[in-house]
Design an enzyme around this catalytic site. Structure first.
Site, short mmCIF file in Angstrom:
data_model
loop_
_atom_site.label_atom_id
_atom_site.label_comp_id
_atom_site.label_asym_id
_atom_site.label_seq_id
_atom_site.Cartn_x
_atom_site.Cartn_y
_atom_site.Cartn_z
N ASN A 1 -20.42 10.51 28.78
CA ASN A 1 -19.28 9.62 29.01
C ASN A 1 -19.72 8.23 29.45
O ASN A 1 -19.22 7.21 28.96
CB ASN A 1 -18.34 10.21 30.06
CG ASN A 1 -17.31 11.15 29.46
OD1 ASN A 1 -17.01 11.10 28.28
ND2 ASN A 1 -16.77 12.03 30.29
N GLU B 1 -15.45 19.63 31.02
CA GLU B 1 -16.31 20.17 29.97
C GLU B 1 -16.59 21.65 30.17
O GLU B 1 -17.52 22.21 29.56
CB GLU B 1 -17.64 19.39 29.93
CG GLU B 1 -18.57 19.61 31.11
CD GLU B 1 -18.25 18.77 32.34
OE1 GLU B 1 -19.12 18.64 33.21
OE2 GLU B 1 -17.12 18.24 32.42
N ASP C 1 -14.84 12.85 24.36
CA ASP C 1 -13.77 13.72 23.86
C ASP C 1 -14.16 14.37 22.55
O ASP C 1 -13.83 15.55 22.30
CB ASP C 1 -12.49 12.90 23.68
CG ASP C 1 -11.81 12.57 25.00
OD1 ASP C 1 -12.19 13.17 26.03
OD2 ASP C 1 -10.91 11.71 25.00
N ASP D 1 -20.52 25.30 30.16
CA ASP D 1 -20.16 23.89 30.14
C ASP D 1 -21.28 23.07 29.51
O ASP D 1 -22.38 23.56 29.26
CB ASP D 1 -19.77 23.37 31.52
CG ASP D 1 -20.94 23.17 32.47
OD1 ASP D 1 -22.10 23.39 32.06
OD2 ASP D 1 -20.70 22.79 33.63
#
Length: 401
Positions: free
Chosen positions: A260, A295, A269, A252
């Site tokens: 974010n 993620e 994204d 991840d």
């Protein structure tokens, strides 16, 4: 002949009904259905021209044009269904040239035999040429049945060409068409093969819709990788086959919440999509990658060992950490951590291996992130791994020298 007269009226009704069904399907977003609908619609109207509805020359010319455009739309439906490009200009020029010659045969010479011969040849070309371009695209059973049905229509049309003298008889009178064996033959064969083509086209489109829905249910829309359901299906053994075995890599993106929070979810994204692309372009043929959520991603490497999976993970890690994100409005380095675990035995299951790889991932996070941890407590930075590989290569060369 009354039975054939009734069939002559039934055939266009059937074709126009099929046309209406396909045009209704087109309203649901099936692009090929538009051309199937137009094709069967033109054919249905063309069959109406076999009825004595006016002057023989006008009926013959109208029917010829409708049939030729019907076959043109059949060919376009095949191309659209399989997503194949084929020069439109060439086919339109063929139709334009045909209509000119056909008008001369009908209005100038009144030559029934030549008119029918030309019509059948052009019709066969208008579906046969596109058909030749889509054969290699027919992989699913339903698509192969569609190609087979279209091929049978071409063969049936060319068979009439070969038997034109017998079918028409000894007359070239256009008014004699309705009484010819040809008129009966085209009604019988077109009725049978038309129903077959319609059924195959409908079945192939329905199968395509079902596959699209299945793909939508199994593919993550942001990354194009499998979701968890898709991963389970991809690794599900075939009936009687051996269970999947290999190495699992769980990874991840480090501190993704900060990305974010600071740069926005749109930027986040883009980072996820870029990481997925790095994974997809890095894994070998036969490997499977999926986005488990957020993620977090998983890579399944069949027939690999821990060392090979570790090298692959380090490569992805280094390339991702070296990306320049300024074009996305991100002015910081973004890294990822990896955990690697192997299916331990034949009775081991995928989830257990993912859990062990996930535990290795947590160890990588705890050791400072931007790191690969291999099951067994072995973990190294990318630089250390490269040094080890170079040392091993040097030692191998010395031993061989």
């Amino acid at each position: 002949m009354e039975a054939f007269d009734s069939f002559a009226l039934t055939l266009p009704i059937m074709a126009l009904t099929v046309s209406a069904v396909f045009l209704a399907l087109w309203r649901f977003g099936l692009k090929a259905a538009l051309f199937w609908g137009l094709g069967f619609g033109c054919s249905g109207l063309g069959f109406l021209m076999s009825l004595p509805l006016g002057p023989a020359e006008a009926i013959a010319m109208s029917g010829d044009a409708l049939f030729v455009f019907g076959f043109f739309f059949y060919g376009q439906a095949l191309l659209t269904h399989f997503g194949v490009d084929y020069p439109l200009r060439h086919r339109l020029l063929l139709i334009g040239g045909y209509l000119g010659v056909d008008a001369y045969l009908v209005f100038g010479l009144g030559d029934l035999r030549s008119e029918l011969l030309l019509n059948d040849l052009v019709a066969a070309l208008l579906i046969g040429l596109p058909l030749s371009g889509v054969v290699q695209k027919a992989h699913a059973t339903a698509d192969r049945l569609l190609v087979a049905a279209a091929s049978m229509v071409v063969i049936e049309t060319l068979t009439r060409v070969a038997a034109i003298n017998y079918l028409v008889g000894g007359t070239d009178d256009l008014a004699a068409f309705a009484e010819s064996v040809y008129a009966v033959a085209i009604q019988l064969t077109a009725g049978c093969f038309g129903v077959l083509l319609a059924a195959a086209a409908f079945g192939s489109m329905v199968m395509r819709v079902m596959l699209n829905y299945r793909r939508a249910a199994e593919i993550d829309p942001l990354t194009g990788l499998y979701n968890r359901r898709g991963l389970d299906q991809a690794l599900k053994p075939a009936q009687g086959g051996a269970a999947w075995s290999g190495v699992i890599v769980v990874t991840d993106i480090d501190h993704f919440k900060q990305v974010n929070d600071r740069y926005g979810h749109a930027a986040g994204d883009m980072v996820i999509a870029a990481f997925a692309l790095e994974i997809r372009t890095s894994i070998p043929a036969g490997a499977v990658a999926a986005r488990l959520g957020g993620e977090e991603f998983v890579i399944c490497l069949p027939a690999a060992n821990l060392a090979e999976a570790g090298v692959l993970a380090h490569g992805i890690r280094l390339r991702f950490a070296g990306r320049d994100w300024r074009q996305f409005g991100i002015d910081r380095q973004i890294t990822a951590s990896f955990g690697v675990a192997k299916m331990q035995a034949e009775n081991d299951n995928l989830q257990a291996a993912i859990d062990r790889a996930d535990q290795c991932l947590y160890e990588a996070k705890g050791a400072g992130r931007n790191m690969v941890v291999v099951e067994g407590g072995v973990f190294e930075t990318g630089e250390a791994l490269v040094a080890d590989l170079q040392a091993a290569l040097t030692a191998l060369k010395s031993a061989q020298g």
